[in-house]
Design a protein around this motif. Structure first.
Motif, short mmCIF file in Angstrom:
data_model
loop_
_atom_site.label_atom_id
_atom_site.label_comp_id
_atom_site.label_asym_id
_atom_site.label_seq_id
_atom_site.Cartn_x
_atom_site.Cartn_y
_atom_site.Cartn_z
N SER A 46 -39.44 25.23 9.40
CA SER A 46 -38.77 25.44 10.53
C SER A 46 -38.37 23.93 11.14
O SER A 46 -37.33 24.27 12.08
N ASN A 222 -41.14 32.88 9.79
CA ASN A 222 -40.28 32.04 10.63
C ASN A 222 -39.20 31.43 9.66
O ASN A 222 -39.12 31.46 8.48
N CYS A 252 -41.59 34.50 14.96
CA CYS A 252 -40.59 33.42 15.54
C CYS A 252 -39.42 33.97 14.95
O CYS A 252 -38.71 34.62 15.60
N ARG A 274 -42.58 23.64 21.69
CA ARG A 274 -43.24 23.06 20.54
C ARG A 274 -44.57 22.44 20.75
O ARG A 274 -44.61 21.30 21.45
N GLN A 293 -46.74 27.11 19.09
CA GLN A 293 -45.30 27.57 19.00
C GLN A 293 -44.46 26.38 18.45
O GLN A 293 -44.65 25.32 18.58
N HIS A 295 -40.26 26.76 18.37
CA HIS A 295 -38.94 27.38 18.53
C HIS A 295 -37.85 26.88 19.46
O HIS A 295 -38.36 26.25 20.52
N GLU A 321 -41.59 36.55 24.42
CA GLU A 321 -42.69 35.92 23.28
C GLU A 321 -42.73 37.26 22.22
O GLU A 321 -43.79 36.99 21.55
N GLN A 334 -42.90 35.79 19.28
CA GLN A 334 -42.23 34.60 19.01
C GLN A 334 -43.01 33.47 18.57
O GLN A 334 -42.56 32.44 17.93
N HIS A 336 -46.66 31.53 16.98
CA HIS A 336 -47.12 31.73 15.44
C HIS A 336 -48.88 32.06 15.60
O HIS A 336 -49.43 31.18 15.69
#
Ligand SMILES: NC(=O)CC[C@H](N)C(=O)O
Length: 358
Positions: A46, A222, A252, A274, A293, A295, A321, A334, A336
């Motif tokens: 990602s 993701n 995600c 992040r 996270q 994204h 989320e 949303q 991980h």
């Protein structure tokens, strides 16, 4: 160490030194506020197309684990088979490393994989600039060379197509329930979390039409870049939910694609999420989870079709989320739940999904 300058698209400059592969590079400059986890983050697909800034100042002091692979083909310690971030930007690179599992330094790994890394950058100041302005494109240039690299694009690029597998890969064959995993750039720990729960995983390319295959549940992984580039995947999800009630779970990019199939629109966050400490509340409860996270885009939950609802909401900025269908076993996050790295508080998402298969 060669002298370098990070130039942001608004003209802001930061001067530092190269400790990784000596080559100029361009990409989207993003920041990650986690305190550790650079081997996992660098190998998270990602991060493709991005120059990853770490706010935690000391980086490299625990070195890099070995690139060994399990019998099933998954890497033992990494999230994929190579570094996907375009570069890493740190404040204070530690040349000495020490860890029971380290086999090389971060610098040697970056050089081997031809990925630039720069140090002596005030990454907290850089983060303040990105927070004020929003994420920006940027270039790492060598002070003794002219700027002769092309501008990079981030939005409008289908990074998922670049990182997804090209053919079907099976894990844990014959284990029982079969899960089709749509590989938009899947992290290895999502596959580990599934096979540890005793299911067979059939990993398919992001635009593969699985709707006529024999399987029990669908998992949407993701992946990098703008979800609006993945219309093909969204159309296949729409076809799947119009013809079957089989369980679906997404993470995600998977949350974003499922939401698009559920009618929602996506927007770009000013500077993304992040980190390892994003607080997320489960809607309708007072349960708050600390989540990992990575994204840059988010679902506009107000635009979901009526038979869907918000499942999780971010406690910092109120953004979506996760979503769920009001009747069918279809839900996504949303954040991980597989962490890697980060807190494992939300691994129950995998338990829930595997339970619904039975
Ligand atoms: N980790 C992911 O799946 C990220 C999804 C998407 N590329 C975003 O940045 O929002």
């Amino acid at each position: 160490m060669k002298k370098v300058t990070l130039v942001l698209s608004d003209g802001t400059k930061f001067h530092g030194k190269s400790f990784g592969y000596d080559a100029p590079v361009a990409g989207e400059v993003v920041f990650n506020t986690a305190m550790m986890g650079y081997p996992e983050s660098l190998t998270d697909p990602s991060y493709a197309g991005q120059l990853m800034t770490l706010t935690f100042p000391l980086v490299g002091n625990y070195g890099v684990p070995p690139f060994t692979f399990e019998e099933n083909g998954l890497p033992t310690f990494m999230e994929s088979d190579k570094i996907y971030a375009s570069a890493i930007i740190v404040n204070d690179y530690s040349e000495q490393y020490s860890h029971w599992n380290a086999v090389e330094s971060l610098a040697d790994w970056l050089k081997r994989e031809k990925v630039p890394g720069i140090t002596d950058i005030d990454t907290r100041e850089l983060t303040k600039v990105l927070r004020e302005h929003g994420v920006m494109m940027g270039k790492i240039l060598f002070d003794d060379e002219p700027d002769n690299i092309p501008e990079a694009n981030y939005e409008g690029v289908n990074f998922v197509d670049q990182v997804s597998c090209k053919e079907i890969i099976r894990y844990n064959e014959g284990a029982g329930k079969k899960v089709v995993l749509v590989d938009c750039g899947v992290k290895a720990n999502i596959i580990r979390c599934l096979i540890n729960r005793g299911v067979e995983v059939i990993r398919v390319p992001w635009n593969y039409d699985y709707t006529d295959m024999d399987f029990d549940g669908l998992f949407l992984a993701n992946g990098p870049g703008d979800p609006d580039m993945c219309e093909d995947a969204v159309n296949i999800i729409r076809k799947q939910i119009s013809q079957s009630r089989k369980p679906i779970c997404g993470i995600c990019m998977g949350n974003q694609l499922l939401s698009k199939a559920a009618g929602a629109t996506i927007y770009k966050l000013k500077y993304g999420h992040r980190s390892h400490n994003q607080p997320v509340r489960m809607v309708g409860t007072n349960n708050c989870y600390i989540t990992s996270q990575n994204h840059g885009y988010a679902v506009d939950a107000k635009t979901l079709d009526n038979d869907w609802e918000e499942l999780f909401v971010n406690m910092n900025d109120g953004s979506n989320e996760g979503i769920r269908h009001k009747v069918n076993p279809w839900f996504s996050s949303q954040f991980h739940p597989e962490a890697c790295s980060g807190p494992v508080d939300t691994e129950f998402m995998f338990d829930k999904f595997v339970e619904t298969l039975k």
